[in-house]
Write a protein that holds these residues in place. Structure first.
Motif, mmCIF file in Angstrom:
data_model
loop_
_atom_site.group_PDB
_atom_site.id
_atom_site.type_symbol
_atom_site.label_atom_id
_atom_site.label_comp_id
_atom_site.label_asym_id
_atom_site.label_seq_id
_atom_site.Cartn_x
_atom_site.Cartn_y
_atom_site.Cartn_z
ATOM 1 N N THR A 43 -79.037 -23.103 -71.038
ATOM 2 C CA THR A 43 -78.076 -23.564 -69.866
ATOM 3 C C THR A 43 -78.567 -24.023 -68.678
ATOM 4 O O THR A 43 -77.813 -23.324 -67.539
ATOM 5 C CB THR A 43 -76.587 -22.817 -70.182
ATOM 6 O OG1 THR A 43 -77.111 -21.396 -69.584
ATOM 7 C CG2 THR A 43 -75.966 -22.735 -71.396
ATOM 8 N N THR A 56 -72.755 -28.141 -74.241
ATOM 9 C CA THR A 56 -71.463 -28.297 -74.826
ATOM 10 C C THR A 56 -70.924 -29.463 -74.349
ATOM 11 O O THR A 56 -70.941 -29.934 -73.207
ATOM 12 C CB THR A 56 -70.513 -27.019 -74.207
ATOM 13 O OG1 THR A 56 -71.315 -25.864 -74.474
ATOM 14 C CG2 THR A 56 -69.417 -26.979 -74.811
ATOM 15 N N THR A 58 -67.516 -31.644 -74.201
ATOM 16 C CA THR A 58 -66.189 -31.908 -74.459
ATOM 17 C C THR A 58 -65.582 -33.154 -74.200
ATOM 18 O O THR A 58 -66.533 -34.069 -74.161
ATOM 19 C CB THR A 58 -65.604 -30.748 -73.446
ATOM 20 O OG1 THR A 58 -65.918 -31.142 -72.153
ATOM 21 C CG2 THR A 58 -65.732 -29.320 -73.813
ATOM 22 N N LYS A 61 -67.525 -34.824 -71.224
ATOM 23 C CA LYS A 61 -68.542 -34.280 -70.310
ATOM 24 C C LYS A 61 -69.275 -33.387 -70.887
ATOM 25 O O LYS A 61 -68.935 -32.570 -72.170
ATOM 26 C CB LYS A 61 -68.031 -33.585 -69.068
ATOM 27 C CG LYS A 61 -67.094 -32.415 -69.327
ATOM 28 C CD LYS A 61 -66.483 -31.715 -68.023
ATOM 29 C CE LYS A 61 -65.976 -30.368 -68.465
ATOM 30 N NZ LYS A 61 -65.556 -29.756 -67.045
ATOM 31 N N ASP A 63 -71.752 -29.771 -70.688
ATOM 32 C CA ASP A 63 -71.930 -28.568 -69.742
ATOM 33 C C ASP A 63 -73.116 -27.738 -70.132
ATOM 34 O O ASP A 63 -73.148 -27.686 -71.290
ATOM 35 C CB ASP A 63 -70.613 -27.763 -69.752
ATOM 36 C CG ASP A 63 -70.766 -26.558 -68.834
ATOM 37 O OD1 ASP A 63 -71.401 -26.733 -67.761
ATOM 38 O OD2 ASP A 63 -70.303 -25.457 -69.214
ATOM 39 N N PRO A 64 -74.336 -27.485 -69.587
ATOM 40 C CA PRO A 64 -74.479 -28.176 -68.115
ATOM 41 C C PRO A 64 -74.706 -29.715 -68.159
ATOM 42 O O PRO A 64 -75.321 -30.122 -69.121
ATOM 43 C CB PRO A 64 -75.615 -27.258 -67.548
ATOM 44 C CG PRO A 64 -76.363 -27.072 -68.649
ATOM 45 C CD PRO A 64 -75.450 -26.719 -69.900
ATOM 46 N N SER A 65 -74.430 -30.380 -66.819
ATOM 47 C CA SER A 65 -74.943 -31.695 -66.924
ATOM 48 C C SER A 65 -76.116 -31.979 -66.142
ATOM 49 O O SER A 65 -76.609 -32.861 -66.160
ATOM 50 C CB SER A 65 -73.634 -32.494 -66.038
ATOM 51 O OG SER A 65 -73.548 -32.048 -64.841
ATOM 52 N N GLY A 137 -75.510 -36.872 -67.971
ATOM 53 C CA GLY A 137 -76.254 -35.612 -67.121
ATOM 54 C C GLY A 137 -77.700 -36.023 -66.874
ATOM 55 O O GLY A 137 -78.174 -37.218 -67.239
#
Length: 142
Positions: A43, A56, A58, A61, A63-65, A137
């Motif tokens: 991450t 992740t 969602t 978006k 996470d992390p980007s 990202g």
């Protein structure tokens, strides 16, 4: 029987090569263990060759980007915590885009392994118009 002996011999050779290599980690100024005993970064942290980034997805978006890793083999573990199907594509990895094989349904995960050279790489969700909706990202590779 011959194949079992051959497998055992190959396993023994692999173990004999791997054990000395594990002791080749660098040292650091802090009191932590050697690089060989340090787990790969996740991450967004920096890690060595063979590092892992847990992403992740969602709606809409990542996470992390902006994960950061060291050059070499990097595995991206994508977990879909959204309500719609997502995926992962990294642009211009050694001259071609790399994409997860298939889409990742809500609640599921997927893995993409790539060999990254130093630089920056855009990544995004290639499903429908998710990229245009901001599901993007940037990976920094040092």
């Amino acid at each position: 029987m011959l194949s079992t002996r051959r497998f055992a011999a190959l396993f023994a050779i692999g173990a004999a090569v791997a054990v000395p290599m594990a002791g080749c980690g660098g040292s650091s100024d802090d009191n932590s263990t050697s690089n060989a005993a340090t787990p790969p970064a996740t991450t967004g942290g920096a890690g060595g060759a063979g590092s892992t980034v847990d992403l992740t997805a969602t709606d809409f978006k990542f996470d992390p980007s902006d994960p950061s890793v060291k050059a070499g083999n990097v595995t991206f573990n994508l977990k879909n915590d959204g309500q719609t199907t997502h995926s992962l594509e990294i642009e211009d990895v050694n001259g071609e885009d790399q994409e997860l094989e298939g889409d990742v349904s809500p609640g599921s995960s997927g893995t993409l392994a790539v060999n990254l050279k130093p630089g920056t790489y855009e990544f995004y969700c290639p499903v429908d118009s998710h990229k245009q909706m901001g599901m993007t990202g940037e990976i920094t590779v040092k």
